[in-house]
Design a protein around this motif. Structure first.
Motif, short mmCIF file in Angstrom:
data_model
loop_
_atom_site.label_atom_id
_atom_site.label_comp_id
_atom_site.label_asym_id
_atom_site.label_seq_id
_atom_site.Cartn_x
_atom_site.Cartn_y
_atom_site.Cartn_z
N PRO A 125 0.73 -1.33 0.12
CA PRO A 125 -0.14 0.04 -0.02
C PRO A 125 0.60 1.46 -0.07
CG PRO A 125 -0.74 -1.62 1.73
CD PRO A 125 0.27 -2.26 1.07
N HIS A 126 0.47 2.15 -0.68
CA HIS A 126 1.21 3.54 -0.96
C HIS A 126 0.49 4.63 -2.05
CE1 HIS A 126 1.83 1.70 -5.08
NE2 HIS A 126 1.91 2.79 -5.40
N SER A 127 0.90 5.81 -1.77
CA SER A 127 0.37 6.69 -2.73
C SER A 127 1.47 7.34 -3.21
CB SER A 127 -0.35 7.94 -1.64
OG SER A 127 0.22 8.21 -0.67
N ASP A 128 1.35 7.49 -4.49
CA ASP A 128 2.46 8.01 -5.62
C ASP A 128 3.02 9.38 -5.16
OD1 ASP A 128 1.94 5.58 -6.60
OD2 ASP A 128 0.83 6.39 -8.31
N SER A 178 13.99 7.18 0.16
CA SER A 178 14.95 6.65 1.23
C SER A 178 13.95 5.87 2.13
CB SER A 178 15.83 7.71 2.01
OG SER A 178 14.90 8.68 2.21
N ARG A 179 12.55 5.96 1.98
CA ARG A 179 11.67 5.38 3.15
C ARG A 179 11.29 4.06 2.48
NH1 ARG A 179 8.08 8.34 6.36
NH2 ARG A 179 9.30 9.75 7.46
N LYS A 180 10.29 3.23 3.69
CA LYS A 180 9.75 1.94 3.01
C LYS A 180 8.59 2.40 2.49
CE LYS A 180 8.65 -2.16 5.21
NZ LYS A 180 7.37 -2.31 5.66
N LEU A 181 7.79 1.96 1.30
CA LEU A 181 6.55 2.14 0.76
C LEU A 181 5.68 1.97 2.07
CD1 LEU A 181 6.16 0.99 -2.83
CD2 LEU A 181 6.00 3.44 -1.95
N ASN A 182 4.86 2.78 2.49
CA ASN A 182 4.16 2.24 3.62
C ASN A 182 2.88 3.32 3.75
OD1 ASN A 182 3.00 1.58 6.14
ND2 ASN A 182 4.55 2.08 7.43
N GLY A 183 1.83 3.08 3.00
CA GLY A 183 0.58 3.65 2.97
C GLY A 183 0.70 5.25 2.89
N LYS A 184 0.20 6.25 3.44
CA LYS A 184 0.37 7.67 3.18
C LYS A 184 1.55 8.15 4.09
CE LYS A 184 -3.07 10.09 1.44
NZ LYS A 184 -4.20 10.57 1.06
N GLU A 222 -4.57 5.99 -1.80
CA GLU A 222 -3.76 5.13 -1.38
C GLU A 222 -4.03 3.64 -2.02
OE1 GLU A 222 -3.81 4.26 2.79
OE2 GLU A 222 -2.57 2.42 2.71
N HIS A 223 -3.10 3.02 -2.68
CA HIS A 223 -3.60 1.93 -3.29
C HIS A 223 -2.53 0.77 -3.32
CE1 HIS A 223 -1.07 4.49 -5.55
NE2 HIS A 223 -0.54 3.49 -6.59
N ARG A 224 -2.90 -0.47 -3.71
CA ARG A 224 -1.96 -1.57 -3.70
C ARG A 224 -2.23 -2.32 -4.94
NH1 ARG A 224 -4.69 -5.50 1.07
NH2 ARG A 224 -6.57 -5.94 -0.43
N ALA A 225 -1.35 -3.35 -5.38
CA ALA A 225 -1.57 -4.33 -6.24
C ALA A 225 -1.29 -5.61 -5.99
CB ALA A 225 -1.02 -3.90 -7.53
N ILE A 226 -2.08 -6.42 -6.33
CA ILE A 226 -1.91 -8.11 -5.88
C ILE A 226 -1.99 -9.01 -7.17
CG2 ILE A 226 -2.71 -8.16 -3.63
CD1 ILE A 226 -5.39 -9.02 -4.50
N PRO A 227 -1.17 -10.01 -7.25
CA PRO A 227 -1.28 -10.84 -8.50
C PRO A 227 -2.51 -11.54 -8.58
CG PRO A 227 0.69 -11.35 -6.67
CD PRO A 227 -0.35 -10.59 -6.01
N ASN A 228 -2.50 -12.02 -9.74
CA ASN A 228 -3.88 -12.93 -10.00
C ASN A 228 -3.62 -14.40 -9.90
OD1 ASN A 228 -5.62 -14.57 -12.22
ND2 ASN A 228 -6.42 -12.59 -11.83
N ALA A 229 -4.73 -15.26 -9.58
CA ALA A 229 -4.25 -16.61 -9.19
C ALA A 229 -3.91 -17.39 -10.37
CB ALA A 229 -5.62 -17.37 -8.35
N GLU A 230 -4.45 -16.96 -11.54
CA GLU A 230 -4.13 -17.66 -12.69
C GLU A 230 -3.28 -16.96 -13.80
OE1 GLU A 230 -8.24 -18.17 -13.01
OE2 GLU A 230 -7.86 -19.47 -11.18
#
Ligand SMILES: O=C(O)CCC(=O)C(=O)O
Ligand SMILES: [Fe+2]
Length: 177
Positions: free
Chosen positions: A48-51, A160-166, A105-113
């Motif tokens: 999760p992060h915002s750009d 220099s930070r970890k991607l972590n929401g907003k 705030e968004h995230r992306a997850i892989p698809n099962a197939e």
């Protein structure tokens, strides 16, 4: 530029200010490939992060979904519309508009197939610009909510930070000091 002009109108600021601030900006592109995963709930695609952008245009290239946005503490899948791009508001626009436009705030997850491929096109101000609230939006009734920092410093700090929401945007908020 058309989008920025319309946003300037909505913010009731001079569109020239908006265009001057953002024109000749930096643009970059990230292509991400998410291999299929039989148990997508057990893995993280993009956390999760915002750009750190003004706007991000996102193309879910091969029509496989996986993008989620966060609203009121819940995650919602974004349905792919054919021939359409997703336009995400980034942190720099939230800061520039002094909180009127909220970055997503968004995230992306892989698809099962299926393998999933996305292309994100990032629109940012030029290197010499400052990231901060627009001076035309600031007055005693509407004080700045965010700090002002040079674009180069802003980008350096972000990466220099970890991607972590907003959290980085939170760090830019004046009230958090
Ligand atoms: O793959 C996606 O749909 C999102 C990618 C993304 O958020 C990014 O590259 O910043
Ligand atoms: Fe993103």
């Amino acid at each position: 530029m058309k989008l920025l002009s319309l946003m300037a109108k909505a913010l009731e600021i001079d569109e020239k200010e908006m265009i001057e601030y953002f024109e000749d900006g930096m643009q970059s592109l990230r292509m991400t490939c998410y291999p299929p995963c039989p148990q997508p709930e057990l893995v993280t695609g993009i956390t999760p992060h915002s750009d750190p952008t003004i706007l991000t245009f996102l193309l879910q290239l091969n029509g496989v979904d996986g993008l989620h946005i966060s609203k009121d503490g819940c995650w919602f899948p974004v349905t792919i519309l054919p021939d359409a791009l997703v336009v995400n508001v980034g942190d720099i626009l939230e800061i520039f508009s002094n909180g009127v436009y909220r970055s997503i705030e968004h995230r992306a997850i892989p698809n099962a197939e299926k393998e999933r491929i996305s292309i994100a096109f990032f629109i940012k101000p030029k290197r010499e610009a400052y990231v901060g609230p627009s001076p035309s939006l600031i007055n005693p009734q509407n004080p700045p909510l965010y700090k002002r920092v040079g674009m180069e410093q802003y980008v350096k700090d972000f990466f220099s930070r970890k991607l972590n929401g907003k959290t980085y945007l939170q760090h830019m908020r004046i009230s958090d000091e």
